[in-house]
Write a protein that holds these residues in place. Sequence first.
Motif, PDB file in Angstrom:
ATOM      1  N   PHE A  17      53.484 -39.291  12.396  1.00 19.01           N
ATOM      2  CA  PHE A  17      52.335 -38.386  12.444  1.00 19.01           C
ATOM      3  C   PHE A  17      52.463 -37.383  13.594  1.00 19.01           C
ATOM      4  O   PHE A  17      52.100 -36.210  13.451  1.00 19.01           O
ATOM      5  CB  PHE A  17      51.036 -39.188  12.576  1.00 19.01           C
ATOM      6  CG  PHE A  17      50.555 -39.773  11.272  1.00 19.01           C
ATOM      7  CD1 PHE A  17      50.066 -38.964  10.268  1.00 19.01           C
ATOM      8  CD2 PHE A  17      50.595 -41.150  11.053  1.00 19.01           C
ATOM      9  CE1 PHE A  17      49.619 -39.491   9.062  1.00 19.01           C
ATOM     10  CE2 PHE A  17      50.161 -41.690   9.850  1.00 19.01           C
ATOM     11  CZ  PHE A  17      49.674 -40.855   8.851  1.00 19.01           C
ATOM     12  N   ALA A  18      52.994 -37.845  14.741  1.00 16.42           N
ATOM     13  CA  ALA A  18      53.139 -36.947  15.898  1.00 16.42           C
ATOM     14  C   ALA A  18      54.083 -35.796  15.572  1.00 16.42           C
ATOM     15  O   ALA A  18      53.860 -34.651  15.992  1.00 16.42           O
ATOM     16  CB  ALA A  18      53.649 -37.733  17.098  1.00 16.42           C
ATOM     17  N   GLU A  19      55.151 -36.078  14.822  1.00 18.10           N
ATOM     18  CA  GLU A  19      56.098 -35.035  14.434  1.00 18.10           C
ATOM     19  C   GLU A  19      55.428 -33.945  13.601  1.00 18.10           C
ATOM     20  O   GLU A  19      55.914 -32.805  13.548  1.00 18.10           O
ATOM     21  CB  GLU A  19      57.257 -35.654  13.648  1.00 18.10           C
ATOM     22  CG  GLU A  19      58.209 -36.476  14.496  1.00 18.10           C
ATOM     23  CD  GLU A  19      59.215 -37.229  13.636  1.00 18.10           C
ATOM     24  OE1 GLU A  19      59.193 -37.044  12.399  1.00 18.10           O
ATOM     25  OE2 GLU A  19      60.008 -37.996  14.208  1.00 18.10           O
ATOM     26  N   ARG A  20      54.330 -34.284  12.979  1.00 16.54           N
ATOM     27  CA  ARG A  20      53.618 -33.329  12.122  1.00 16.54           C
ATOM     28  C   ARG A  20      52.336 -32.832  12.780  1.00 16.54           C
ATOM     29  O   ARG A  20      51.463 -32.260  12.126  1.00 16.54           O
ATOM     30  CB  ARG A  20      53.326 -33.982  10.774  1.00 16.54           C
ATOM     31  CG  ARG A  20      54.603 -34.114   9.940  1.00 16.54           C
ATOM     32  CD  ARG A  20      54.556 -35.284   8.968  1.00 16.54           C
ATOM     33  NE  ARG A  20      55.863 -35.395   8.317  1.00 16.54           N
ATOM     34  CZ  ARG A  20      56.918 -36.018   8.878  1.00 16.54           C
ATOM     35  NH1 ARG A  20      56.806 -36.549  10.097  1.00 16.54           N
ATOM     36  NH2 ARG A  20      58.069 -36.077   8.235  1.00 16.54           N
ATOM     37  N   GLY A  21      52.217 -33.087  14.074  1.00 14.30           N
ATOM     38  CA  GLY A  21      51.077 -32.593  14.825  1.00 14.30           C
ATOM     39  C   GLY A  21      49.781 -33.316  14.521  1.00 14.30           C
ATOM     40  O   GLY A  21      48.693 -32.787  14.777  1.00 14.30           O
ATOM     41  N   GLU A  22      49.862 -34.526  14.022  1.00 14.77           N
ATOM     42  CA  GLU A  22      48.673 -35.300  13.667  1.00 14.77           C
ATOM     43  C   GLU A  22      48.431 -36.406  14.696  1.00 14.77           C
ATOM     44  O   GLU A  22      49.374 -36.951  15.280  1.00 14.77           O
ATOM     45  CB  GLU A  22      48.824 -35.927  12.276  1.00 14.77           C
ATOM     46  CG  GLU A  22      48.959 -34.917  11.143  1.00 14.77           C
ATOM     47  CD  GLU A  22      47.657 -34.212  10.824  1.00 14.77           C
ATOM     48  OE1 GLU A  22      46.592 -34.652  11.326  1.00 14.77           O
ATOM     49  OE2 GLU A  22      47.695 -33.220  10.072  1.00 14.77           O
ATOM     50  N   LYS A  23      47.169 -36.756  14.891  1.00 12.80           N
ATOM     51  CA  LYS A  23      46.794 -37.785  15.855  1.00 12.80           C
ATOM     52  C   LYS A  23      46.973 -39.188  15.260  1.00 12.80           C
ATOM     53  O   LYS A  23      46.947 -39.365  14.037  1.00 12.80           O
ATOM     54  CB  LYS A  23      45.341 -37.589  16.288  1.00 12.80           C
ATOM     55  CG  LYS A  23      45.106 -36.275  17.031  1.00 12.80           C
ATOM     56  CD  LYS A  23      43.650 -36.125  17.409  1.00 12.80           C
ATOM     57  CE  LYS A  23      43.405 -34.818  18.160  1.00 12.80           C
ATOM     58  NZ  LYS A  23      41.980 -34.644  18.538  1.00 12.80           N
ATOM     59  N   PRO A  24      47.132 -40.218  16.138  1.00 13.72           N
ATOM     60  CA  PRO A  24      47.293 -41.597  15.664  1.00 13.72           C
ATOM     61  C   PRO A  24      46.117 -42.096  14.823  1.00 13.72           C
ATOM     62  O   PRO A  24      46.268 -43.064  14.063  1.00 13.72           O
ATOM     63  CB  PRO A  24      47.421 -42.398  16.964  1.00 13.72           C
ATOM     64  CG  PRO A  24      47.910 -41.416  17.970  1.00 13.72           C
ATOM     65  CD  PRO A  24      47.281 -40.112  17.592  1.00 13.72           C
ATOM     66  N   MET A  25      44.941 -41.455  14.937  1.00 15.48           N
ATOM     67  CA  MET A  25      43.787 -41.884  14.160  1.00 15.48           C
ATOM     68  C   MET A  25      44.057 -41.835  12.658  1.00 15.48           C
ATOM     69  O   MET A  25      43.402 -42.517  11.874  1.00 15.48           O
ATOM     70  CB  MET A  25      42.578 -41.002  14.473  1.00 15.48           C
ATOM     71  CG  MET A  25      42.765 -39.537  14.078  1.00 15.48           C
ATOM     72  SD  MET A  25      41.267 -38.532  14.216  1.00 15.48           S
ATOM     73  CE  MET A  25      40.360 -39.090  12.802  1.00 15.48           C
ATOM     74  N   ARG A  26      45.055 -41.032  12.257  1.00 18.29           N
ATOM     75  CA  ARG A  26      45.373 -40.935  10.836  1.00 18.29           C
ATOM     76  C   ARG A  26      45.856 -42.287  10.288  1.00 18.29           C
ATOM     77  O   ARG A  26      45.634 -42.602   9.119  1.00 18.29           O
ATOM     78  CB  ARG A  26      46.451 -39.876  10.609  1.00 18.29           C
ATOM     79  CG  ARG A  26      46.037 -38.453  10.999  1.00 18.29           C
ATOM     80  CD  ARG A  26      44.816 -37.985  10.231  1.00 18.29           C
ATOM     81  NE  ARG A  26      44.552 -36.559  10.449  1.00 18.29           N
ATOM     82  CZ  ARG A  26      43.457 -35.957  10.057  1.00 18.29           C
ATOM     83  NH1 ARG A  26      42.504 -36.644   9.432  1.00 18.29           N
ATOM     84  NH2 ARG A  26      43.279 -34.665  10.284  1.00 18.29           N
ATOM     85  N   ILE A  27      46.515 -43.072  11.134  1.00 19.62           N
ATOM     86  CA  ILE A  27      46.966 -44.412  10.699  1.00 19.62           C
ATOM     87  C   ILE A  27      45.760 -45.250  10.328  1.00 19.62           C
ATOM     88  O   ILE A  27      45.743 -45.930   9.286  1.00 19.62           O
ATOM     89  CB  ILE A  27      47.782 -45.103  11.811  1.00 19.62           C
ATOM     90  CG1 ILE A  27      48.996 -44.275  12.190  1.00 19.62           C
ATOM     91  CG2 ILE A  27      48.211 -46.506  11.361  1.00 19.62           C
ATOM     92  CD1 ILE A  27      49.764 -44.814  13.373  1.00 19.62           C
ATOM     93  N   ARG A  28      44.745 -45.206  11.176  1.00 17.64           N
ATOM     94  CA  ARG A  28      43.532 -45.984  10.916  1.00 17.64           C
ATOM     95  C   ARG A  28      42.855 -45.533   9.623  1.00 17.64           C
ATOM     96  O   ARG A  28      42.350 -46.354   8.851  1.00 17.64           O
ATOM     97  CB  ARG A  28      42.574 -45.854  12.095  1.00 17.64           C
ATOM     98  CG  ARG A  28      41.326 -46.740  11.948  1.00 17.64           C
ATOM     99  CD  ARG A  28      40.422 -46.657  13.178  1.00 17.64           C
ATOM    100  NE  ARG A  28      39.778 -45.353  13.305  1.00 17.64           N
ATOM    101  CZ  ARG A  28      40.102 -44.436  14.205  1.00 17.64           C
ATOM    102  NH1 ARG A  28      41.071 -44.666  15.070  1.00 17.64           N
ATOM    103  NH2 ARG A  28      39.460 -43.272  14.255  1.00 17.64           N
ATOM    104  N   GLN A  29      42.864 -44.234   9.372  1.00 20.79           N
ATOM    105  CA  GLN A  29      42.241 -43.727   8.155  1.00 20.79           C
ATOM    106  C   GLN A  29      42.963 -44.229   6.912  1.00 20.79           C
ATOM    107  O   GLN A  29      42.322 -44.655   5.944  1.00 20.79           O
ATOM    108  CB  GLN A  29      42.221 -42.188   8.178  1.00 20.79           C
ATOM    109  CG  GLN A  29      41.227 -41.595   9.164  1.00 20.79           C
ATOM    110  CD  GLN A  29      41.320 -40.075   9.194  1.00 20.79           C
ATOM    111  OE1 GLN A  29      42.311 -39.513   9.650  1.00 20.79           O
ATOM    112  NE2 GLN A  29      40.287 -39.419   8.685  1.00 20.79           N
TER     113      GLN A  29
END
Length: 363
Positions: A17-29
């Motif tokens: 997710f970090a490589e795509r500029g996304e926050k770790p919260m996306r994992i939780r979602q």
Amino acid sequence: MKRAWLDQSDESLRAWFAERGEKPMRIRQVRQWLFQQRAESFAGMTDLPQKLREQLDAEFTIFGSVIDRHMIATDGTQKLVLRWQDGRRIECVMIPEGERRTACISTQVGCAMGCVFCASGLNGVERNLTRGEILEELIRIRNVTAPGERLTNVVVMGMGEPMANLDNLLAALDTAGRKDGLDLGARHVTISTVGLPVKMRRLAEHGKAYHLAVSLHAPNDELRSQIVPTNQHTGIEPILAAADAYFEQTGRQVTYEYVVLGGINDQPIHATQLANLLRGRKAYVNLIPFNAVEGLPYRDPKPRDLRHLIDTLRSAGVAVNIRKRKGADIDAACGQLRRKVEAEAQANAAQATADARAALATN
């Protein structure tokens, strides 16, 4: 080939997710969609950006299996035959009992233990299931329950020897036990084993009070080695010692599973030996009258022999129960339906080949 989402570590997902500029919260979602909202594709995860959903779908697969067969018994038991991407198949079962919804899951494709009465090991073991595949079984089984229902219990008594795939099993159970997973407490999980003492002691050291069930099936080494061939390399006493140590370390009473084979392990001498073996131990015996398997020569016990076995154990102060037979009309005993599905697949393939050859001959 797409990667299996359920086999990814949190660390690798955070990096993705970090490589795509996304926050770790996306994992939780994503986890919430999978574990709480029963999503079976990334496309329906509507609180994720459309582009991210497309990226996830391009690189990951939620489910690595196809449901080859889904059967529902008259008693509500549901059985799935899952076919993995490599073509191998396993079984898992959802067992309803009052308010309980129990998942019975597999840990291996096939089994190497060779118990003579079991359909799972007739063709040996092919491979271990991965952490993600074991998790997928649990999600698949949860998804066949009614909306709003949840899994309340897990029994690791399907195909394979759980202790032979302990690392992947414990990793899967750790994830399933999380609040943002399936929220399955350790005290609602039973792990079965034919008795691998070193692994049993390691399970005790894992730090979670899973319930342990030992598949005993005989009260002496000579008979047990005939029924459970791996006993030749262990012996009953080391298994009982490891079970005693498990109770001392976890405080969990050990269950001893005993498949009752008519005329083989259910005679008065066996009842006496079993009572003497378990007398004074914090033990619970689960008697399982043999469930006929096509191609195997064993039979159900006679009612009087089963009654004598029960009475002898109880008179020795050993707690005993007879396991209810569930899903009999859908081949719910371990390994039966998978063998039937694979036989059908082989027959269909052979017929297709014959038809193709006949068509070529006529041309």
